[in-house]
Design an enzyme around this catalytic site. Structure first.
Site, PDB file in Angstrom:
ATOM      1  CB  CYS A   2      -0.861   0.005   1.254  1.00 13.10           C
ATOM      2  SG  CYS A   2      -1.820  -1.477   1.470  1.00 13.10           S
ATOM      3  NE  ARG A  27       4.252   1.929  -1.508  1.00 13.59           N
ATOM      4  CZ  ARG A  27       5.445   1.394  -1.270  1.00 13.59           C
ATOM      5  NH1 ARG A  27       6.462   1.730  -2.038  1.00 13.59           N
ATOM      6  NH2 ARG A  27       5.629   0.513  -0.315  1.00 13.59           N
ATOM      7  CD1 TRP A  76      -2.645  -4.791  -4.924  1.00 12.67           C
ATOM      8  CD2 TRP A  76      -1.899  -6.010  -3.220  1.00 12.67           C
ATOM      9  NE1 TRP A  76      -2.452  -6.060  -5.380  1.00 12.67           N
ATOM     10  CE2 TRP A  76      -2.008  -6.847  -4.349  1.00 12.67           C
ATOM     11  CE3 TRP A  76      -1.451  -6.571  -2.033  1.00 12.67           C
ATOM     12  CZ2 TRP A  76      -1.677  -8.206  -4.326  1.00 12.67           C
ATOM     13  CZ3 TRP A  76      -1.121  -7.925  -1.995  1.00 12.67           C
ATOM     14  CH2 TRP A  76      -1.249  -8.713  -3.147  1.00 12.67           C
ATOM     15  CG  ASN A 100       2.881  -0.859   3.044  1.00 12.81           C
ATOM     16  OD1 ASN A 100       2.280  -1.827   2.591  1.00 12.81           O
ATOM     17  ND2 ASN A 100       4.099  -0.518   2.655  1.00 12.81           N
ATOM     18  N   GLY A 101       1.674  -3.232   5.224  1.00 11.25           N
ATOM     19  CA  GLY A 101       2.356  -4.441   5.710  1.00 11.25           C
ATOM     20  C   GLY A 101       1.332  -5.511   6.039  1.00 11.25           C
ATOM     21  CD  GLU A 479       9.609  -9.614 -18.347  1.00 10.82           C
ATOM     22  OE1 GLU A 479       9.506 -10.365 -17.352  1.00 10.82           O
ATOM     23  OE2 GLU A 479       9.114  -8.480 -18.381  1.00 10.82           O
ATOM     24  CE  LYS A 483       6.049  -6.633 -18.344  1.00  7.79           C
ATOM     25  NZ  LYS A 483       7.002  -7.305 -17.506  1.00  7.79           N
ATOM     26  CD  GLU A 486       3.014  -7.606 -15.455  1.00  6.64           C
ATOM     27  OE1 GLU A 486       2.844  -7.423 -14.245  1.00  6.64           O
ATOM     28  OE2 GLU A 486       4.114  -7.476 -15.998  1.00  6.64           O
ATOM     29  CG  HIS A 502       8.668 -34.658 -22.792  1.00  9.77           C
ATOM     30  ND1 HIS A 502       9.062 -35.945 -23.054  1.00  9.77           N
ATOM     31  CD2 HIS A 502       9.595 -33.857 -23.365  1.00  9.77           C
ATOM     32  CE1 HIS A 502      10.200 -35.937 -23.724  1.00  9.77           C
ATOM     33  NE2 HIS A 502      10.560 -34.689 -23.924  1.00  9.77           N
ATOM     34  CE  LYS A 601       7.141  -0.469 -11.627  1.00 10.40           C
ATOM     35  NZ  LYS A 601       7.272  -1.248 -12.875  1.00 10.40           N
TER      36      LYS A 601
HETATM   37  C1  AGP Z   1       6.708  -7.092 -13.675  1.00 11.27           C
HETATM   38  O1  AGP Z   1       6.086  -6.573 -14.835  1.00 11.27           O
HETATM   39  C2  AGP Z   1       5.799  -7.088 -12.477  1.00 11.27           C
HETATM   40  N1  AGP Z   1       5.321  -5.798 -12.219  1.00 11.27           N
HETATM   41  C3  AGP Z   1       6.430  -7.758 -11.272  1.00 11.27           C
HETATM   42  O2  AGP Z   1       6.651  -9.103 -11.616  1.00 11.27           O
HETATM   43  C4  AGP Z   1       7.763  -7.168 -10.773  1.00 11.27           C
HETATM   44  O3  AGP Z   1       8.787  -7.430 -11.700  1.00 11.27           O
HETATM   45  C5  AGP Z   1       8.122  -7.852  -9.452  1.00 11.27           C
HETATM   46  O4  AGP Z   1       7.117  -7.562  -8.509  1.00 11.27           O
HETATM   47  C6  AGP Z   1       9.477  -7.432  -8.892  1.00 11.27           C
HETATM   48  O5  AGP Z   1       9.463  -6.052  -8.594  1.00 11.27           O
HETATM   49  P1  AGP Z   1      10.865  -5.337  -8.273  1.00 11.27           P
HETATM   50  O6  AGP Z   1      11.696  -5.419  -9.513  1.00 11.27           O
HETATM   51  O7  AGP Z   1      10.494  -3.933  -7.894  1.00 11.27           O
HETATM   52  O8  AGP Z   1      11.497  -6.095  -7.136  1.00 11.27           O
END
Ligand code: AGP
Length: 606
Positions: A2, A27, A76, A100-101, A479, A483, A486, A502, A601
Site C-alpha cells: 500500500c 503501490r 492493495w 502498510n504491511g 518475461e 507481460k 499481467e 512430454h 508496482k
Molecule cells: C513485472 O512486470 C511485475 N510488475 C512484477 O513481476 C515485478 O517485476 C516484481 O514484482 C518485482 O518487482 P521489483 O523489480 O520492484 O522487485
C-alpha cells in the site's frame, strides 16, 4: 503493498495528501482514504472509498481546507475485500491509523484483547488501531510502544491521536517509510517519489523508532525514549514522474525510453572501451573470490536473472542458480561466504527479495544489488549496488527496468570475465561492441511498432496463449508471457519448446495462439521443428525470428523479423517486440494498461 502518506504543514492538508496519494497509487489502487485533524477545533475528517484517488478527490471536494495535519492511504487488499469499510484510515476511539504491511497475528490479537465486538472491518489494520486505542491514555509513545510489542509481521504505521492535533506519529518494521521537510511543513510517505519535487533530502525512518512529524521539524525516539538524530540522504535525482507526455499510458512511454535508458545505464560504466565498475565501488576481489552465484528476485527481475545465468554459464563456465525470492529461504539454499548473491529489483522494496537478501547475507554471502531506486531498502541492505538509470518506472508492467537490469548484468558478467582472465582485451572489446549496439537494435524494433500492433489485433479474443522457445529464447519468453498475462489477462504460458511433447502439447488445438521466438543460431533448427509440431496440431503461430535466419517453408499467422545480434544479445530486440505485443493487446482490449487489476508496482508484503 500500500501507499501511506502523512503531512503536517501550512498547505491545504487535504490537497497535499491527495496529490501525494496520486504519486503513490502505483503501490496499490483498489481503495483510498485520508483523515485530517483541525488543530483549533480538534475536528476530525475521515474520507475513504473503494476506488481510485480520483474517486477520493471527488468525495473530498467540498471539504474546507482548514486542517493542520493529516494521513492518507492507497490500498492493495491483503486482509478483507475491496470495500469502503476496509479502506484506510481506520478509526478506533481516539486513534486514526493507516498501515502498510501484514500483521500476521491479528486474529490472535482479536482474541487476546476481546476486540471482536468493536471491529467493523475485516482488516488487520483495524485490529492494530483498536489495540493502540486500548493502550492510549494520553501518552502516544506509551501506546505505540505497548502495541508494537504485540505485533508479529511487517508494518509501517502512521497514527494520529485526535487529542494531539499537531503531531503525526510513525513507526515501522520492514515496510518502508521515508520523511522530509520543506518550507511548507513536514511529510512522510512509503516512497521518496511522494515527498514532492520540493524535498531536497529525506530520512529513512529506522525500524522501531517512534517518529514525530511536527509542523516544522521531525523528531525521532528509540523505544527507550532516547531522542535520536535523523540521518538525511540527499535527493540528487529526479523523483518526479514527468507525466505521460504524448503517450496514452506510462507503459508506452517507458517502452520508448529504453534506448536512452540503456545508454544512460552503460554510460558511466564503459571507460576507454573497457568495462569500468569503479563508480559502483565493486572490487575485483568480490568478482573473483566467489565460487557460486545466486540470484534472488521476483517477477520480471527474476527473468533478468535467468538471462544473467545463461551469460555466467557460457562466459564464466560457472554454475549459477536463479531463485524466486519468495521460495528461497524455505528451500534450505546452499549459501556460504563463497557465494555471491545478486539481488535484482526495480523498486528496491520488494519484501520477498529483501528478506532473501538478508537471509543470504546472514549465511556469509557477499551481495550486489541491481536496483533502479536510489536509497531503497534493498540498496541499503546490500554490500554493493549497481543502480540502473532507467528513471522512475510507473507502469506496473516492468519494461525499461528489465532491459536496464540486463545491461547492468551484462556489464557485471563482462567485468567478472575480464577480472578472472577469461576475457582478454580482444574478447572484452568484441563483447562491448555487441552490447553497445543494444539500444540501436531495440530502436529498430520500436520504430516498427505498428507492425506489432497489427499482430496484436489478431490476439484480442484469445483466452489462452503459449510462448515457445529453447534456451535463451525460453528465458526471454518467460518475461514475454508475464507481460502479456499481467496486462491483457490472457492466460499465457511460456514453455521450453522441446518439452512440449512430454505432455503439454495435448493442449494445442485448432487456432491455439502460439508466439515462437527463434533467435539463437545454435538452436534454430530444433526450434523450427518444434514449431512445426504445434502447427501440425492446428496452432496459429506468430513467429519472431532473427532477420538473417532462413525461414522454414511453414505457414505462419504472422512473422516479425528481429534485427540480428549475436545470440546472447538477442534478448534486447526480442524483449522490445514482446513488450509492444503485450502493450497493444492490452490497450486494444480497452484495459488499464498501467494499473492492471489485482496488481501493484511494489510488492511490500510477503
Ligand atoms: C513485472 O512486470 C511485475 N510488475 C512484477 O513481476 C515485478 O517485476 C516484481 O514484482 C518485482 O518487482 P521489483 O523489480 O520492484 O522487485
Amino acid at each position: 503493498m500500500c501507499g501511506i502518506v502523512g503531512y503536517n504543514g501550512k498547505n491545504s492538508v487535504t490537497d497535499q495528501l491527495l496529490d501525494s496519494l496520486e504519486l503513490l497509487e502505483y503501490r496499490g489502487y483498489d481503495s483510498a482514504g485520508l483523515a485530517t485533524l483541525n488543530g483549533e477545533t480538534g475536528k476530525v475528517k475521515l474520507r475513504k472509498c473503494a476506488g481510485r484517488v480520483t474517486d477520493l478527490r471527488k468525495i473530498c471536494h467540498n471539504d474546507k481546507k482548514i486542517s493542520t495535519c493529516g494521513i492518507g492511504h492507497t490500498r492493495w487488499a491483503t486482509h478483507g475485500g475491496v470495500s469502503d469499510l476496509n479502506a484506510h484510515p481506520h478509526r478506533c476511539g481516539d486513534v486514526l491509523l493507516v498501515h502498510n504491511g501484514i500483521v500476521e497475528n491479528y486474529e490472535e490479537l482479536k482474541d487476546h484483547f476481546l476486540l471482536h465486538k468493536e471491529l467493523k472491518s475485516q482488516t488487520d489494520t483495524e485490529v492494530v488501531a483498536a489495540v493502540l486505542n486500548r493502550f492510549y491514555n494520553g501518552d502516544p509513545h506509551e501506546a505505540i510502544k505497548r502495541t508494537v510489542k504485540y505485533l508479529k509481521g511487517t508494518f509501517a504505521l502512521v497514527v494520529m491521536f485526535v487529542d494531539q492535533p499537531d503531531v503525526i506519529y510513525a513507526i515501522r518494521n520492514v515496510s518502508p517509510i521515508v520523511a522530509a521537510y520543506n518550507d511548507n511543513g513536514t511529510m512522510l510517505a512509503s516512497d521518496v517519489v511522494a515527498l514532492g519535487a520540493t524535498a531536497k533530502e529525506y530520512i529513512v525512518i529506522p525500524e522501531y523508532v517512534i517518529t514525530e512529524l511536527h509542523r516544522e521539524e521531525i523528531k525521532m525516539f528509540d523505544l527507550a525514549g532516547r531522542q535520536i538524530h535523523p540521518e538525511f540522504i540527499k535527493i540528487d535525482w529526479d523523483t518526479t514522474q514527468g507525466g505521460k507526455g504524448k503517450y496514452p499510458f506510462y507503459m508506452e512511454k517507458e517502452i520508448m525510453e529504453q534506448p536512452d535508458a540503456l545508454k544512460a545505464t552503460m554510460e558511466q560504466r564503459i571507460t576507454d572501451g573497457k568495462i569500468d565498475l569503479s563508480s559502483d565501488g565493486i572490487p575485483d576481489e568480490v568478482l573473483c573470490g566467489c565460487e557460486r552465484i545466486c540470484v534472488v528476485a521476483c517477477g520480471t527481475a527474476m527473468h533478468a536473472g535467468l538471462v544473467a545465468k545463461a551469460l555466467v554459464q557460457s562466459k564464466l563456465n560457472m554454475h549459477m542458480t536463479v531463485e524466486y525470492a519468495s521460495e528461497f529461504m524455505y528451500e534450505d539454499p546452499v549459501i556460504d561466504e563463497k557465494t555471491l548473491v545478486l539481488a535484482i529489483s526495480q523498486s528496491g522494496e520488494t519484501i520477498d527479495t529483501l528478506e532473501a537478501l538478508k537471509y543470504a547475507r546472514s549465511k556469509g554471502a557477499k551481495s550486489i544489488a541491481v536496483i533502479n531506486v536510489k536509497g531503497s531498502s534493498i540498496a541499503r541492505e546490500s554490500d554493493y549496488v549497481m543502480y540502473t538509470v532507467a528513471g522512475p518506472e510507473i507502469a506496473v508492467a516492468s519494461t525499461k527496468a528489465y532491459t536496464t537490469q540486463l545491461i547492468a548484468l551484462f556489464l557485471l558478467v563482462g567485468r567478472m570475465a575480464k577480472a578472472r582472465g577469461i576475457f582478454d582485451d580482444a574478447a572484452e572489446k568484441e563483447y562491448l561492441e555487441n552490447l553497445i549496439q543494444a539500444p540501436g537494435k531495440m530502436q529498430e524494433v520500436l520504430t516498427r511498432k505498428h507492425d506489432i500492433h497489427k499482430i496484436a489485433r489478431e490476439m484480442l479474443d484469445a483466452k489462452d496463449a503459449f510462448m515457445i522457445g529453447r534456451g535463451l529464447d525460453y528465458s526471454i519468453l518467460l518475461e514475454g508471457a508475464l507481460k502479456l498475462k499481467e496486462i491483457s489477462y490472457i492466460h499465457t504460458e511460456a514453455y521450453a519448446s522441446g518439452e512440449l511433447k512430454h505432455g503439454t502439447i495435448a493442449l494445442i488445438t485448432e487456432n491455439t495462439p502460439v508466439v515462437a521466438t527463434v533467435t539463437q543460431e545454435k538452436l534454430k533448427d530444433k526450434e523450427l521443428s518444434n514449431i512445426r509440431e504445434v502447427q501440425s496440431r492446428g496452432a496459429s503461430v506468430v513467429l519472431l525470428v532473427r532477420e538473417d535466419f532462413d525461414l522454414a517453408d511453414a505457414e505462419y499467422a504472422d512473422v516479425f523479423t528481429l534485427p540480428a545480434m549475436s545470440d546472447e544479445f538477442m534478448v534486447f530486440p526480442a524483449s522490445a517486440a514482446l513488450q509492444l505485443l503485450a502493450y497493444y493487446v492490452s490497450m486494444d482490449k480497452g484495459l488499464d494498461v498501467d494499473k492492471p487489476r489485482n496488481l501493484a508496482k511494489v510488492v511490500t508484503v510477503e
